[in-house]
Design a protein around this motif. Structure first.
Motif, PDB file in Angstrom:
ATOM      1  N   SER A   1       0.832  -1.197   0.000  1.00 21.29           N
ATOM      2  CA  SER A   1       0.000   0.000   0.000  1.00 21.29           C
ATOM      3  C   SER A   1       0.868   1.250   0.000  1.00 21.29           C
ATOM      4  O   SER A   1       2.062   1.194   0.341  1.00 21.29           O
ATOM      5  N   LEU A   2       0.262   2.344  -0.395  1.00 23.81           N
ATOM      6  CA  LEU A   2       0.900   3.662  -0.355  1.00 23.81           C
ATOM      7  C   LEU A   2       0.087   4.529   0.592  1.00 23.81           C
ATOM      8  O   LEU A   2      -1.088   4.765   0.347  1.00 23.81           O
ATOM      9  N   LEU A   3       0.721   5.006   1.666  1.00 21.81           N
ATOM     10  CA  LEU A   3       0.004   5.764   2.678  1.00 21.81           C
ATOM     11  C   LEU A   3       0.808   6.985   3.105  1.00 21.81           C
ATOM     12  O   LEU A   3       2.043   6.983   3.030  1.00 21.81           O
ATOM     13  N   PRO A   4       0.132   8.024   3.596  1.00 21.52           N
ATOM     14  CA  PRO A   4       0.832   9.221   4.059  1.00 21.52           C
ATOM     15  C   PRO A   4       1.773   8.914   5.224  1.00 21.52           C
ATOM     16  O   PRO A   4       1.543   7.992   6.016  1.00 21.52           O
ATOM     17  N   GLU A   5       2.821   9.699   5.317  1.00 19.78           N
ATOM     18  CA  GLU A   5       3.833   9.487   6.348  1.00 19.78           C
ATOM     19  C   GLU A   5       3.224   9.503   7.746  1.00 19.78           C
ATOM     20  O   GLU A   5       3.627   8.718   8.615  1.00 19.78           O
TER      21      GLU A   5
END
Length: 297
Positions: free
Chosen positions: A247-251
């Protein structure tokens, strides 16, 4: 209050009832929301139809939908009530925040990350001001601010600057989240195009993050294969920890993920995740709303 034109007397109550029926989609639910009986609600709408000489609703056993004429009354009714609400908000400013309210739409992911401490400080400073929060996905927040449902909203940039004022509050990057035994788990930096054969776990379409991630993948030359969608960041991270996908998620979210089975990796090119409080351009913002914005800046 009544509105009169060429012998037709239209009560604001009738407009509020019509708008609530459209919102709830069923007479029974609208009656419950308005705290009136269903026969009384039906009688009020029937009276309005008789005064106007038109049919406003197409009625079936399962639903109540607007006719073309009903859509016109609904559109102008929303504008009338919005102007009255704006008048009341302006008058409340004269009390110098001895009373008042702020209505704000916040995506759930953003509310839990950034708002609790700010809202606590605001409440301590202005204890008599009510903060009415509704959680919507970012795309729906923008639409709701545009339509006047919320005075303030929190959205992901960029957005249409001709329609909205915006006040940046968060600037950070997206990160890659993988299972600890994933082939990329020991890397410090991964190119986005390297993920073209991966199974992705995305936020669902109601969230701006879905469009951000999909758009950037396409820009890198591939359509992401989305295996699962969710509205909860913790569920997404647990699915990654179970080795079901990446997945790609905010820091900020990644920093709140405490799971030994997950690895967080930087991406190139970077994918910005910039948030802002937004308001509708050329619309009056209450003093309470302006003060709330200042607490973030």
């Amino acid at each position: 209050m009544n509105l009169r034109k060429d012998g037709i007397i239209m009560e604001l109550r009738q407009l509020r009832y019509l708008i609530e029926i459209v919102k709830q989609k069923r007479l029974t639910k609208a009656a419950e929301s308005l705290h009136v009986s269903q026969p009384a609600l039906s009688k009020t709408i029937k009276s309005l139809e008789e005064e106007l000489g038109i049919t406003l609703f197409k009625r079936t056993n399962k639903s109540t939908t607007l006719t073309d004429a009903g859509k016109v009354v609904h559109t102008y009714g929303q504008q009338v009530l919005a102007q009255l609400d704006e008048m009341q908000t302006t008058l409340q400013d004269l009390t110098d925040l001895k009373q008042g309210a702020v209505t704000i739409g916040i995506p759930p992911i953003i509310g839990s990350l950034f708002f609790p401490k700010v809202m606590a400080r605001f409440h301590q400073t202005y204890p008599n001001v009510t903060i009415n929060i509704t959680e919507y996905g970012a795309a729906r927040v923008v639409k709701a601010v545009d339509e006047g449902e919320f005075e303030l909203g929190v959205a992901v940039l960029p957005l249409d600057e001709t329609e909205f004022n915006y006040y940046p509050i968060v600037e950070e990057d997206m990160k890659l989240m993988v299972y600890r035994e994933h082939p990329l788990a020991d890397r410090e930096l991964v190119e986005l195009k390297e993920l073209k054969d991966e199974d992705f776990i995305f936020y669902n379409e109601e969230f701006a993050l879905h469009d951000i991630m999909r758009k950037r993948c396409i820009e890198e030359g591939f359509e992401p294969h989305i295996l699962f969608k969710s509205a909860q960041w913790d569920f997404i991270s647990e699915m990654v920890a179970a080795n079901l996908g990446v997945s790609l998620l905010p820091e900020s979210i990644c920093n709140r993920t405490y799971n030994a089975d997950i690895r967080i990796i930087d991406l190139t090119p970077s994918i910005p995740w910039n948030l802002a409080i937004i308001t509708k351009k050329d619309k009056y913002i209450s003093y309470a709303g302006r003060r709330f914005i200042e607490f973030f800046l």
